[in-house]
Design a protein around this motif. Structure first.
Motif, PDB file in Angstrom:
ATOM      1  N   ALA A 117       0.827  -1.205   0.000  1.00 34.78           N
ATOM      2  CA  ALA A 117       0.000   0.000   0.000  1.00 34.78           C
ATOM      3  C   ALA A 117       0.865   1.260   0.000  1.00 34.78           C
ATOM      4  O   ALA A 117       0.578   2.234  -0.721  1.00 34.78           O
ATOM      5  N   LEU A 118       1.946   1.262   0.786  1.00 29.89           N
ATOM      6  CA  LEU A 118       2.839   2.415   0.828  1.00 29.89           C
ATOM      7  C   LEU A 118       3.562   2.595  -0.504  1.00 29.89           C
ATOM      8  O   LEU A 118       3.697   3.719  -1.013  1.00 29.89           O
ATOM      9  N   GLY A 119       4.021   1.494  -1.084  1.00 28.99           N
ATOM     10  CA  GLY A 119       4.684   1.578  -2.386  1.00 28.99           C
ATOM     11  C   GLY A 119       3.764   2.124  -3.463  1.00 28.99           C
ATOM     12  O   GLY A 119       4.167   2.946  -4.290  1.00 28.99           O
ATOM     13  N   ALA A 145      -6.946   3.888   4.125  1.00 28.52           N
ATOM     14  CA  ALA A 145      -6.739   4.543   5.419  1.00 28.52           C
ATOM     15  C   ALA A 145      -5.435   5.334   5.470  1.00 28.52           C
ATOM     16  O   ALA A 145      -5.324   6.307   6.229  1.00 28.52           O
ATOM     17  N   MET A 146      -4.455   4.941   4.659  1.00 28.73           N
ATOM     18  CA  MET A 146      -3.121   5.538   4.765  1.00 28.73           C
ATOM     19  C   MET A 146      -3.088   7.052   4.533  1.00 28.73           C
ATOM     20  O   MET A 146      -2.349   7.768   5.224  1.00 28.73           O
ATOM     21  N   SER A 197      10.878  -1.326  -4.621  1.00 28.47           N
ATOM     22  CA  SER A 197      11.539  -2.309  -3.749  1.00 28.47           C
ATOM     23  C   SER A 197      10.647  -2.740  -2.592  1.00 28.47           C
ATOM     24  O   SER A 197      10.567  -3.927  -2.276  1.00 28.47           O
ATOM     25  N   ILE A 198       9.947  -1.786  -1.964  1.00 26.32           N
ATOM     26  CA  ILE A 198       9.112  -2.189  -0.830  1.00 26.32           C
ATOM     27  C   ILE A 198       7.871  -2.949  -1.294  1.00 26.32           C
ATOM     28  O   ILE A 198       7.373  -3.810  -0.568  1.00 26.32           O
ATOM     29  N   ILE A 199       7.395  -2.669  -2.501  1.00 26.81           N
ATOM     30  CA  ILE A 199       6.322  -3.508  -3.052  1.00 26.81           C
ATOM     31  C   ILE A 199       6.841  -4.930  -3.237  1.00 26.81           C
ATOM     32  O   ILE A 199       6.156  -5.907  -2.927  1.00 26.81           O
ATOM     33  N   GLY A 200       8.071  -5.052  -3.741  1.00 30.97           N
ATOM     34  CA  GLY A 200       8.667  -6.373  -3.904  1.00 30.97           C
ATOM     35  C   GLY A 200       8.792  -7.117  -2.597  1.00 30.97           C
ATOM     36  O   GLY A 200       8.476  -8.308  -2.505  1.00 30.97           O
TER      37      GLY A 200
END
Length: 204
Positions: A28-30, A99-100, A120-123
């Motif tokens: 979600a952040l990625g 919500a983010m 990278s963080i999605i990975g």
């Protein structure tokens, strides 16, 4: 004297839930970072981002909606537990993604940083979910099925699908944004290629 390796112990339900929740938060952040930089990437995340520029819906919501057909397929091909965990993961990604924005607003982000770090963080999010017996739907499910059934590397399989998805974004993105979108997809797949090889660790 040969010392045999200890037999693997299955993850507990709590361990699965915890790891999948962290993986969903990473994804979600990625997605939020890539959206803020007006980029696309590979896989279902890329399709969700691409559609979000056309219909102006949240990428996290679109991520769930376009994965609906794959839930039944995942359950039939990989087992009911895998299908249910995959459904849980997708609902969690949508929930966290919606919500983010109330907790985090991205006023400015370097497109290069968004492509490299966001990808990278999605990975790593996909990796955490996969190692605990679930997928994120779509291309990821197909890649995992081929890895388990034929030993194909999940990262390389997904990269081939990503090429087609990225080419579809050409009419929407500038040349610069298209190049950075390729970088984001490469960052996702690099994590999977290095860390998700057949026979190394695919979760128990």
């Amino acid at each position: 004297m040969t010392i045999s390796a200890p037999s693997p112990r299955p993850h507990s339900l709590a361990e699965d839930g915890y790891a999948i929740a962290i993986g969903c938060a990473f994804i979600a952040l990625g997605l939020m970072m890539l959206k803020a930089a007006n980029l696309v990437t590979g896989g279902m995340a890329g399709i969700a981002l691409l559609l979000s520029y056309l219909v102006h819906w949240s990428p996290a919501t679109l991520f769930l909606l376009i994965n609906i057909p794959f839930f039944l397929f995942a359950g039939r091909a990989m087992g009911v537990a895998f299908g249910l965990k995959t459904l849980f993961a997708n609902v969690a990604i949508m929930g966290v993604g919606l919500a983010m924005p109330a907790a985090l607003q991205i006023a400015r982000i370097s497109p290069f940083f968004a492509a490299l770090f966001g990808g990278s963080i999605i990975g790593f999010g996909i990796l955490a979910i996969a190692r605990h017996g679930a997928g994120v739907g779509g291309v990821g499910v197909i890649a995992l099925i081929l890895q388990r059934s034929r030993g194909w590397n999940a990262g390389r399989t997904q990269m081939l699908c990503d090429i087609a998805i990225l080419l579809a974004s050409l009419p929407v993105l500038s040349v610069e944004r298209f190049g950075l979108s390729i970088l984001s997809a490469a960052a996702i797949n690099a994590v999977l290629i290095v860390n998700h090889r057949p026979g190394r660790y695919i979760g128990h």
